[in-house]
Structures are given as structure tokens and as C-alpha cells.
Design an enzyme around this catalytic site. Sequence first.
Site, PDB file in Angstrom:
ATOM      1  N   ASP A 169      27.304  37.163  29.961  1.00  0.00           N
ATOM      2  CA  ASP A 169      27.690  36.801  28.591  1.00  0.00           C
ATOM      3  C   ASP A 169      27.332  37.980  27.705  1.00  0.00           C
ATOM      4  OD1 ASP A 169      27.902  35.263  25.996  1.00  0.00           O
ATOM      5  OD2 ASP A 169      28.030  33.554  27.357  1.00  0.00           O
ATOM      6  N   ASP A 187      30.290  41.850  28.963  1.00  0.00           N
ATOM      7  CA  ASP A 187      31.359  41.727  27.967  1.00  0.00           C
ATOM      8  C   ASP A 187      32.658  41.763  28.756  1.00  0.00           C
ATOM      9  OD1 ASP A 187      33.417  42.128  26.179  1.00  0.00           O
ATOM     10  OD2 ASP A 187      32.324  43.586  24.960  1.00  0.00           O
ATOM     11  N   VAL A 188      33.389  40.655  28.764  1.00  0.00           N
ATOM     12  CA  VAL A 188      34.552  40.559  29.660  1.00  0.00           C
ATOM     13  C   VAL A 188      35.674  41.533  29.309  1.00  0.00           C
ATOM     14  CG1 VAL A 188      34.128  38.165  30.352  1.00  0.00           C
ATOM     15  CG2 VAL A 188      35.585  38.626  28.346  1.00  0.00           C
ATOM     16  N   ASN A 202      35.430  31.937  32.369  1.00  0.00           N
ATOM     17  CA  ASN A 202      35.196  30.909  31.347  1.00  0.00           C
ATOM     18  C   ASN A 202      35.061  31.470  29.930  1.00  0.00           C
ATOM     19  OD1 ASN A 202      33.873  28.270  30.220  1.00  0.00           O
ATOM     20  ND2 ASN A 202      32.332  29.871  29.907  1.00  0.00           N
ATOM     21  N   TYR A 240      45.147  32.279  19.864  1.00  0.00           N
ATOM     22  CA  TYR A 240      44.438  31.519  20.909  1.00  0.00           C
ATOM     23  C   TYR A 240      45.443  30.849  21.842  1.00  0.00           C
ATOM     24  CZ  TYR A 240      40.996  28.279  22.919  1.00  0.00           C
ATOM     25  OH  TYR A 240      40.184  27.582  23.781  1.00  0.00           O
ATOM     26  N   LYS A 256      45.818  31.715  25.871  1.00  0.00           N
ATOM     27  CA  LYS A 256      45.564  30.698  26.895  1.00  0.00           C
ATOM     28  C   LYS A 256      46.829  30.410  27.712  1.00  0.00           C
ATOM     29  CE  LYS A 256      41.183  29.920  26.184  1.00  0.00           C
ATOM     30  NZ  LYS A 256      40.181  30.232  27.233  1.00  0.00           N
ATOM     31  N   ILE A 258      36.365  19.762  23.330  1.00  0.00           N
ATOM     32  CA  ILE A 258      35.078  19.599  24.011  1.00  0.00           C
ATOM     33  C   ILE A 258      33.956  19.887  23.019  1.00  0.00           C
ATOM     34  CG2 ILE A 258      33.667  20.335  25.994  1.00  0.00           C
ATOM     35  CD1 ILE A 258      36.447  19.099  26.730  1.00  0.00           C
ATOM     36  N   THR A 293      31.370  21.604  21.979  1.00  0.00           N
ATOM     37  CA  THR A 293      30.586  22.845  22.098  1.00  0.00           C
ATOM     38  C   THR A 293      30.672  23.552  20.746  1.00  0.00           C
ATOM     39  OG1 THR A 293      32.446  24.264  22.725  1.00  0.00           O
ATOM     40  CG2 THR A 293      31.318  23.105  24.527  1.00  0.00           C
TER      41      THR A 293
END
Length: 250
Positions: free
Chosen positions: A37, A63-64, A90, A154, A158, A187, A189
Site C-alpha cells: 500500500d 505504489d501500484v 485491490n 472511476y 473499472k 461497501i 469503507t
Amino acid sequence: MGRLDGKVALISGGARGQGGAEVRLFTREGARVIFGDVLDDQGRELEAEVRAAGGDARYVHLDVTNESDWEEAVGTAVQLYDRLDILVNNAGIVRRYSIEETPREVWDEVMAVNSTGVFLGTKHAIPVMRRSGGGSIVNISSISGMIAIGAPAYNASKGAVRVFTKVTAVEHAKDNIRCNSIHPGPIDTPMIREGHADPEAAEQQRLSLVPLGRLGTVEDIAYGVLYLASDEAAFVTGSELVIDGGFIAQ
Ligand code: NAD
């Protein structure tokens, strides 16, 4: 016996939220987990928590959007265990602007994390998975990758993950590497409240669209990821698992 006994997993965006729940569940199910992460303090805290509970987890800075971070994260799996069986892509971010209001930099940022990040993780995991005899890649898309829910960058990012999942599944079936996408609904979060002028009202509005009448929990998603990651899903590849309380069934 754990459902992931003997497996080595790499989870991106694992310091909190759904990724954090997957780190906890996977280690309880017998996996050795490397998770990354950009939230280093939270990541290290979670590593300590899991280890104190007897689980095998290792936090790495990841860092993706950074290809060399991926090389190091996959390299950690090789160094520690000489294999990689599971990758959970994720990590994700949301930015809520209309199309006309979306600055170019914001579009690029969302694509970089949510789409390019998935590509880079997949690219670097595949050679090690192939050497390990196969593997399972689980990509966290969203119902926003299937229908329009008011966050254009977004949604597009996705949607890219949804199709990239199928390309990965078809291209790497010969390597015994499966790849599936998960499509969560709303969700509970930190993400669900981010970027809203009135987070409470936004949450109520989302709730009104969920037939089951509640937000999803991180465990609701983690159990779906667990299934797709495990050998129970040995004949499942290129598929989409919607976990949304009925949101898109209407
Ligand atoms: P979250 O914000 O709690 O978790 C996202 C994690 O990704 C955080 O730990 C964050 O630090 C990490 N991250 C962000 N940018 C990163 C980067 N560049 N490199 C590495 N890590 C990075 O939210 P969450 O709900 O747990 O999100 C997990 C996934 O589920 C995301 O892909 C998200 O898009 C998706 N999702 C969430 C919802 C929801 O309602 N919460 C719905 C559908 C899909």
C-alpha cells in the site's frame, strides 16, 4: 485445514478497507501473505496485528502506479517463498467529477491507479505464477465497471479492469493461471464517503438503491475473493462475481 494452505498471496491496497480484510482472512485460511500500500504506517500496524494473531503477513511499500515497486513486491514473494499463487489487484481510488468538470490530471490519476496498476501487477506476477505451476488473479472492479454511477473516470477505469480480466484469463489459461473480476456494490469503507459534499446524504442515497437494505461489509467481499483465489474455483476463469446486495439486479 485452511482453504489457502500452502499458498503465497500478494494483495495490493492491503493496509485498510477490503484489502485489509483480505489480508486477515487469507492468513487465517493458511496463506502466506505479502501486502502492499502507500499507507505505510497502517500497513505496518496491520502486519503486527496479523503476526500477533499467529498469521504470516509481510507489509511492503507498493505504489501500484510504480513498476519498480511491483518488481520489488513480487521479488519479495520470490525471495521469501520462491513462488506466487495468488494476486489480488485491490488498490483503488475514486474521484467524483462530472465529465465536463474532470481535469485531465484527475482522469490520468484514476486510470493510473485503477487500470494501469492492475496491468502492472498482472504483468509482473505472471512469470512467477507460471514457474509456480499456475495461479489465481482476482481483480477488484466494481458495479461501476458495469453501469454508470456518476463518477466517469472511476467508471471507465473499472470497466477497463473488467475486460482486461477476460484478456488475462484467455491469454494465460495455457499457464494454468485463472483471472476473475469482483464487482462490489456500495461497501462500508472510507472510500464510500470520499469526495462527497454531503457524505451522509450520499450514503443514504446509495442505501436506497440496495434491495438488501444495507451497505456491504469488507467481509462480504473478502469471502468472494477467497473463493476465487482458492482451488474451489479451479474451473472459474474470465468470470464476473457481483457482490452488491442486488443493486444492479433492478
Ligand atoms: P479504501 O479506500 O479503504 O481502500 C483502498 C486502498 O487502496 C487504500 O488502502 C489505499 O491506500 C490504497 N491505494 C490507493 N492508491 C494506491 C496506490 N497508488 N498504490 C497502492 N495502494 C493504493 O477502499 P475499499 O473500499 O477498501 O477499496 C478497495 C477496492 O474496492 C478498490 O479498488 C475500490 O475501487 C473497490 N470498490 C470499492 C467500493 C466501495 O463502495 N467501497 C465499491 C466497489 C469497488
